[in-house]
Design a protein around this motif. Structure first.
Motif, PDB file in Angstrom:
ATOM      1  N   GLY A  53       0.837  -1.196   0.000  1.00 51.75           N
ATOM      2  CA  GLY A  53       0.000   0.000   0.000  1.00 51.75           C
ATOM      3  C   GLY A  53       0.870   1.242   0.000  1.00 51.75           C
ATOM      4  O   GLY A  53       1.762   1.370   0.830  1.00 51.75           O
ATOM      5  N   SER A  55       0.576   5.181   0.428  1.00 51.14           N
ATOM      6  CA  SER A  55      -0.278   6.282   0.855  1.00 51.14           C
ATOM      7  C   SER A  55       0.390   7.598   0.495  1.00 51.14           C
ATOM      8  O   SER A  55       1.372   8.004   1.117  1.00 51.14           O
ATOM      9  CB  SER A  55      -0.524   6.199   2.365  1.00 51.14           C
ATOM     10  N   GLN A  56      -0.164   8.252  -0.541  1.00 54.91           N
ATOM     11  CA  GLN A  56       0.411   9.504  -1.039  1.00 54.91           C
ATOM     12  C   GLN A  56      -0.275  10.709  -0.416  1.00 54.91           C
ATOM     13  O   GLN A  56      -1.490  10.713  -0.217  1.00 54.91           O
ATOM     14  CB  GLN A  56       0.295   9.554  -2.565  1.00 54.91           C
ATOM     15  N   SER A  86      -3.025   5.262  -2.868  1.00 56.23           N
ATOM     16  CA  SER A  86      -4.145   6.106  -2.439  1.00 56.23           C
ATOM     17  C   SER A  86      -3.708   7.562  -2.445  1.00 56.23           C
ATOM     18  O   SER A  86      -2.529   7.870  -2.276  1.00 56.23           O
ATOM     19  CB  SER A  86      -4.630   5.707  -1.046  1.00 56.23           C
ATOM     20  N   ASP A  87      -4.652   8.465  -2.637  1.00 52.82           N
ATOM     21  CA  ASP A  87      -4.374   9.894  -2.683  1.00 52.82           C
ATOM     22  C   ASP A  87      -5.124  10.596  -1.554  1.00 52.82           C
ATOM     23  O   ASP A  87      -6.355  10.617  -1.531  1.00 52.82           O
ATOM     24  CB  ASP A  87      -4.814  10.462  -4.041  1.00 52.82           C
ATOM     25  N   ALA A  88      -4.383  11.181  -0.624  1.00 49.21           N
ATOM     26  CA  ALA A  88      -5.009  11.881   0.505  1.00 49.21           C
ATOM     27  C   ALA A  88      -5.487  13.275   0.135  1.00 49.21           C
ATOM     28  O   ALA A  88      -6.212  13.902   0.914  1.00 49.21           O
ATOM     29  CB  ALA A  88      -4.033  11.970   1.673  1.00 49.21           C
ATOM     30  N   GLN A  95      -5.831  10.768   4.838  1.00 46.86           N
ATOM     31  CA  GLN A  95      -4.653   9.905   4.765  1.00 46.86           C
ATOM     32  C   GLN A  95      -4.645   8.886   5.899  1.00 46.86           C
ATOM     33  O   GLN A  95      -4.255   7.729   5.696  1.00 46.86           O
ATOM     34  CB  GLN A  95      -3.366  10.731   4.779  1.00 46.86           C
ATOM     35  N   ASP A  98      -6.963   6.325   4.737  1.00 45.96           N
ATOM     36  CA  ASP A  98      -6.345   5.529   3.664  1.00 45.96           C
ATOM     37  C   ASP A  98      -5.458   4.426   4.243  1.00 45.96           C
ATOM     38  O   ASP A  98      -5.478   3.276   3.784  1.00 45.96           O
ATOM     39  CB  ASP A  98      -5.507   6.425   2.756  1.00 45.96           C
ATOM     40  N   VAL A  99      -4.668   4.789   5.249  1.00 46.77           N
ATOM     41  CA  VAL A  99      -3.778   3.790   5.869  1.00 46.77           C
ATOM     42  C   VAL A  99      -4.601   2.733   6.609  1.00 46.77           C
ATOM     43  O   VAL A  99      -4.311   1.528   6.508  1.00 46.77           O
ATOM     44  CB  VAL A  99      -2.772   4.459   6.817  1.00 46.77           C
ATOM     45  N   PHE A 102      -5.821   0.323   4.120  1.00 55.69           N
ATOM     46  CA  PHE A 102      -4.766  -0.610   3.714  1.00 55.69           C
ATOM     47  C   PHE A 102      -4.582  -1.725   4.757  1.00 55.69           C
ATOM     48  O   PHE A 102      -4.359  -2.893   4.412  1.00 55.69           O
ATOM     49  CB  PHE A 102      -3.443   0.128   3.519  1.00 55.69           C
ATOM     50  N   LEU A 110       3.813  -1.132   3.962  1.00 58.65           N
ATOM     51  CA  LEU A 110       3.249   0.204   3.773  1.00 58.65           C
ATOM     52  C   LEU A 110       4.348   1.166   3.354  1.00 58.65           C
ATOM     53  O   LEU A 110       5.401   1.242   3.996  1.00 58.65           O
ATOM     54  CB  LEU A 110       2.606   0.706   5.067  1.00 58.65           C
ATOM     55  N   ILE A 112       4.608   5.287   2.769  1.00 59.22           N
ATOM     56  CA  ILE A 112       3.816   6.493   3.026  1.00 59.22           C
ATOM     57  C   ILE A 112       4.666   7.742   2.885  1.00 59.22           C
ATOM     58  O   ILE A 112       5.820   7.778   3.325  1.00 59.22           O
ATOM     59  CB  ILE A 112       3.158   6.458   4.428  1.00 59.22           C
TER      60      ILE A 112
END
Length: 334
Positions: A53, A55-56, A86-88, A95, A98-99, A102, A110, A112
């Protein structure tokens, strides 16, 4: 008589010294099941399939868009990897969500790049405490509950930018500074480093504004600064997009030929900072690698090779000016 260490303790100390001697840009420290010094428990080797995953913080930023591409391109070479991004959208709460999402998908690792440090610290620690390896890119979280941080030395980059500003203006100058997102660690570190770099150079920062890493906001902030401080001779922008925005503001005011703009990022793409320097919009930039390919390499080390990674991997930077921009761009794309 000196006290003798037990053999096991002596061997452990020797091993620790050996680890600490590996490379000048790495630091081995940390704790937890997936930290440096201990391979992750979920390593299944080359025969495994791994869900990663990513996390952007904000896909709207060109630097983060390029980071995503670098991750995806590097992962294509590793058939065991499946990467979800994923886009926060610059929203801390999103975000965190999003985490959490995941984690419910039972990711194996992960990656991030936090929007801001403090709001993302707890959920990153939650993943880490579950034994999931966590690679933090570019922006940091508080504490050390992660497996590896991969990014540039923002304090040093800021310092170099300050020293370059002194060379541009050996007799001193009045300048403005456009910072990134206030709660993100690079914004503070690049500001702190720049302050060190300009020491003794009679560089007077007459205005400091926040551009949140965004071109449009950088332009709006620069317009206000130019009106309030028409005497400025340069603008230090903490990233290239805000610097490009500042250039547009200067051009509208007829000052683009007289006010020098320095940025940071130096993406080797047609719309990136290196080309902007080559074409004369920015006076200089500093290369700040995305860390995307390095993150996938670290994931392979942890999940497929079942080996450890250092706690910190510091990526190199380079000053880009009109003199070397074409060469730096060509080498980056060779």
């Amino acid at each position: 008589m000196p006290r003798r260490l037990p053999i096991a303790v002596a061997l452990a100390a020797t091993a620790a010294l050996a680890l600490s001697a590996c490379g000048t840009t790495h630091e081995n420290s940390g704790q937890g099941g997936s930290s440096a010094g201990q391979a992750p428990a979920n390593c299944k080797g080359p025969s495994g399939h791994y869900l990663i995953g990513m996390s952007q913080a904000n896909n709207a930023e060109p630097y983060r868009e390029q980071m995503n591409k670098d991750i995806q391109n590097a992962a294509k070479a590793i058939p065991q990897f499946e990467v979800k991004i994923s886009d926060a959208a610059a929203d801390d709460s999103k975000q965190v969500s999003d985490v959490e999402n995941f984690l419910t998908q039972q990711i194996d690792l992960l990656i991030i790049s936090p929007n801001e440090a403090t709001p993302l610290t707890a959920v990153v620690k939650k993943a880490y405490d579950k034994g999931i390896p966590v690679l933090v890119l570019d922006r940091k979280v508080d504490g050390d509950a992660y497996t590896e941080f991969i990014g540039g030395d923002n304090v040093d980059i800021g310092r170099q930018a300050g020293e370059h500003m002194k060379k541009l203006f050996p007799n001193g100058a009045k300048i403005a500074e456009i910072r990134g997102l206030a709660g993100s660690t690079p914004a503070k570190e690049r500001q702190d480093g720049f302050a060190k770099g300009i020491e003794g150079g009679n560089i007077d920062i007459v205005a400091t504004v926040d551009g949140d890493w965004l071109r449009d906001k950088g332009q709006a902030q620069a317009e206000a600064v130019i009106q309030a401080h028409p005497e400025i001779q340069a603008i230090y922008s903490q990233n290239d997009p805000m610097g490009e925005g500042a250039y547009l503001a200067l051009k509208a005011a007829g000052k683009e030929k007289t006010v020098k703009v320095t940025g940071i990022d130096g993406l080797p793409i047609p719309s990136g900072g290196i080309k902007s320097v080559e074409q004369g919009r920015l006076a200089a930039t500093f290369v700040y690698p995305t860390g995307g390919k390095e993150a996938i390499a670290a994931a392979k080390t942890l999940l497929i090779d079942c080996k450890t990674v250092p706690k910190t991997q510091t990526l190199p930077t380079q000053l880009v000016t009109k003199d070397n921009a074409a060469d730096v761009y060509a080498k980056a794309n060779s």
